[in-house]
Design a protein around this motif. Structure first.
Motif, short mmCIF file in Angstrom:
data_model
loop_
_atom_site.label_atom_id
_atom_site.label_comp_id
_atom_site.label_asym_id
_atom_site.label_seq_id
_atom_site.Cartn_x
_atom_site.Cartn_y
_atom_site.Cartn_z
N LEU A 49 -36.76 21.45 1.60
CA LEU A 49 -35.43 20.89 1.37
C LEU A 49 -34.80 21.64 0.20
N VAL A 50 -33.60 22.14 0.41
CA VAL A 50 -32.92 22.90 -0.63
C VAL A 50 -31.64 22.17 -1.02
N ASP A 51 -31.62 21.69 -2.24
CA ASP A 51 -30.43 21.01 -2.76
C ASP A 51 -29.47 22.07 -3.31
N ASP A 52 -28.27 22.11 -2.73
CA ASP A 52 -27.26 23.06 -3.17
C ASP A 52 -26.26 22.38 -4.11
N GLY A 53 -26.80 21.73 -5.14
CA GLY A 53 -25.95 21.14 -6.17
C GLY A 53 -25.33 19.81 -5.80
N SER A 54 -26.05 18.97 -5.10
CA SER A 54 -25.51 17.67 -4.68
C SER A 54 -25.21 16.77 -5.87
N GLY A 55 -24.20 15.94 -5.69
CA GLY A 55 -23.82 14.99 -6.73
C GLY A 55 -23.64 13.58 -6.20
N ASP A 56 -24.09 13.33 -4.97
CA ASP A 56 -23.87 12.04 -4.35
C ASP A 56 -25.13 11.19 -4.22
N GLY A 57 -26.23 11.61 -4.85
CA GLY A 57 -27.48 10.87 -4.74
C GLY A 57 -28.41 11.40 -3.67
N SER A 58 -27.98 12.41 -2.93
CA SER A 58 -28.84 12.94 -1.88
C SER A 58 -30.06 13.66 -2.46
N ARG A 59 -29.93 14.24 -3.64
CA ARG A 59 -31.08 14.89 -4.26
C ARG A 59 -32.18 13.87 -4.52
#
Length: 101
Positions: A49-59
């Motif tokens: 899983l690669v987080d591309d800078g999420s800011g909505d809690g998905s990380r």
């Protein structure tokens, strides 16, 4: 634990297939997408899983999913959790993949 079943914290043999899933602010869809991968009948996979800078809690959701199955699911992100776009994120995921395919 039954014989022949790997411990969750034991190092796994290299998977046959690596799935790289890039996400950015995908809280509404992430669990369902990961459930789809986990439902596969082929056992030799890993999910990066690669987080591309999420800011909505998905990380945080991704982190929980990775902690639940650390042998098969890993979370990676860019330094400082920056948003660098799909190409850079996909390349990051591929660089962490261990599968043959």
């Amino acid at each position: 634990m039954s014989a022949g079943r790997p411990r969750r914290d034991a190092p796994a043999a290299a998977p046959r297939v690596s799935v790289v899933m890039v996400f950015h602010d995908a809280r509404c869809y992430l669990e369902e997408a990961v459930a789809s991968i986990r439902a596969q009948t082929f056992p030799g996979w890993e999910l990066v899983l690669v987080d591309d800078g999420s800011g909505d809690g998905s990380r945080e959701i991704a982190e929980s999913l990775a902690l639940d199955d650390p042998v098969r699911i890993r979370l990676v992100e860019h330094p400082d959790r920056r948003n660098l776009g799909i190409s850079a994120s996909r390349n990051l995921g591929v660089s962490h993949a261990r599968g043959e395919y």
